[in-house]
Design a protein around this motif. Structure first.
Motif, short mmCIF file in Angstrom:
data_model
loop_
_atom_site.label_atom_id
_atom_site.label_comp_id
_atom_site.label_asym_id
_atom_site.label_seq_id
_atom_site.Cartn_x
_atom_site.Cartn_y
_atom_site.Cartn_z
N ARG A 258 0.83 -1.20 0.00
CA ARG A 258 0.00 0.00 0.00
C ARG A 258 0.88 1.26 0.00
O ARG A 258 1.95 1.29 0.62
N PRO A 259 0.40 2.35 -0.65
CA PRO A 259 1.11 3.63 -0.56
C PRO A 259 1.07 4.18 0.86
O PRO A 259 0.18 3.83 1.65
N LEU A 260 2.02 5.03 1.17
CA LEU A 260 2.11 5.66 2.49
C LEU A 260 1.75 7.14 2.39
O LEU A 260 1.92 7.78 1.33
N SER A 261 1.29 7.70 3.50
CA SER A 261 0.99 9.14 3.55
C SER A 261 1.34 9.69 4.92
O SER A 261 1.46 8.97 5.90
N ASN A 262 1.51 10.99 4.97
CA ASN A 262 1.73 11.76 6.22
C ASN A 262 2.88 11.23 7.09
O ASN A 262 2.67 10.86 8.24
N PRO A 263 4.12 11.21 6.56
CA PRO A 263 4.55 11.62 5.22
C PRO A 263 4.50 10.45 4.23
O PRO A 263 4.27 9.31 4.60
N ALA A 264 4.76 10.82 2.95
CA ALA A 264 4.88 9.81 1.89
C ALA A 264 6.35 9.76 1.49
O ALA A 264 6.80 10.54 0.64
N PRO A 265 7.13 8.90 2.11
CA PRO A 265 8.58 8.90 1.84
C PRO A 265 8.90 8.51 0.40
O PRO A 265 8.28 7.61 -0.17
N ALA A 266 9.86 9.21 -0.17
CA ALA A 266 10.30 8.94 -1.54
C ALA A 266 11.82 8.98 -1.57
O ALA A 266 12.45 9.82 -0.92
N MET A 267 12.40 8.07 -2.34
CA MET A 267 13.86 7.96 -2.43
C MET A 267 14.35 8.50 -3.77
O MET A 267 13.91 8.03 -4.83
N PRO A 268 15.24 9.49 -3.75
CA PRO A 268 15.79 9.98 -5.03
C PRO A 268 16.79 8.99 -5.60
O PRO A 268 17.49 8.28 -4.88
N ALA A 269 16.83 8.94 -6.92
CA ALA A 269 17.78 8.07 -7.63
C ALA A 269 18.71 8.93 -8.48
O ALA A 269 18.32 9.99 -8.98
#
Length: 297
Positions: A258-269
């Motif tokens: 499932r997607p995450l929210s509050n926060p929605a962590p994202a990894m830069p590539a």
């Protein structure tokens, strides 16, 4: 005995004339004569009967002839093999890959093939520090990299950001939700690789937990995808995270993503490359990394 001497001998044997042999070899006649005489002295026999009117092979010359041809043919084959290897290396790009790329890697491969149809892309899997070391040494042309870091002697080209998805037991109460608020995971054991193994992911996930207002409860360490996800699906309830492009490819019994929210962590590539001017194949790879097919949301 030198290959040069055998080549001069063979040319004279084919022409039966020192002058014409010199013309074929693009050298002066005296150099041909000198090298043939040295070969004769080394072998202890005459290879040619020379008169003012003709040049003929001696019996020793006739016996040497097929062996000289064989040696020179072997030299030609050796040169061709090295030339072929050099050509292959010139059109082969060696790319280090990162775990969990999923559909991202498929998009890069497809776009690179379109942009550079005559080049080959060789994928290399290794630990992050090892891949960076190989890029510095020239063993790799580039490597994909998760998370920004200090990389002396290399340049980091920003590519994209991948959202993290939570992996939960399908039987858990949270599994019915379309998106999981990060705070709802408080108290549920988190399975992560040790920080020493993957500091960028570890810091991103634990930092997101703290941003959501709780300190994560660390469960058993993340080992392999198969073992960890199987344990989440059928063992004591726990959770982990995977990169969205990879998670979307998986169908694991007993587990939901499932997607995450509050926060929605994202990894830069990033793509790590040497700061030298890139050759044509590397330019195509850089473009493929930026313009490959988009990953579905």
């Amino acid at each position: 005995m030198e290959i040069r001497q055998l080549r001069y001998f063979l040319t004279v044997a084919e022409e039966l004339h020192f002058g014409r042999a010199a013309e074929r070899l693009h050298i002066v006649q005296s150099a041909v004569s000198q090298q043939v005489r040295r070969l004769e002295r080394e072998l202890g026999v005459g290879l040619f009967d020379r008169t003012t009117r003709a040049v003929r092979l001696t019996e020793a010359g006739r016996r040497l002839l097929p062996h000289a041809r064989e040696v020179l043919a072997a030299e030609d084959r050796a040169r061709e093999a090295i030339d072929e290897l050099r050509s292959e290396r010139a059109t082969t790009l060696r790319l280090g890959t990162s775990a969990g790329l999923g559909t991202r890697l498929e998009g890069i491969l497809a776009e690179f093939t379109r942009l550079a149809p005559h080049a080959q892309l060789e994928l290399v899997t290794a630990a992050t520090d090892d891949r960076l070391k190989r890029v510095r040494s020239g063993e790799l042309d580039a490597t994909l990299l998760r998370g920004e870091r200090d990389v002396p002697e290399l340049e980091l080209l920003p590519l994209w950001e991948d959202d993290l998805m939570v992996a939960l037991p399908a039987r858990h109460d949270l599994a019915v939700r379309g998106t999981i608020d990060m705070a709802l995971l408080a108290g549920l054991p988190l399975r992560l690789a040790a920080r020493a193994r993957n500091p960028t992911l570890y810091d991103l996930v634990t930092g997101s937990c703290r941003e959501a207002g709780f300190e994560p409860v660390l469960g058993p360490e993340y080992t392999t995808d198969q073992d960890t996800l199987a344990t989440i699906g059928y063992g004591k309830p726990s959770w982990t995270v995977l990169y969205a492009p990879y998670a979307r490819q998986l169908a694991v019994p007993g587990v939901v993503f499932r997607p995450l929210s509050n926060p929605a962590p994202a990894m830069p590539a990033f793509l790590a490359v040497r700061p030298d001017p890139p050759r044509a194949e590397l330019r195509s790879l850089i473009e493929a990394c930026h313009t490959g097919p988009p990953v579905p949301s």
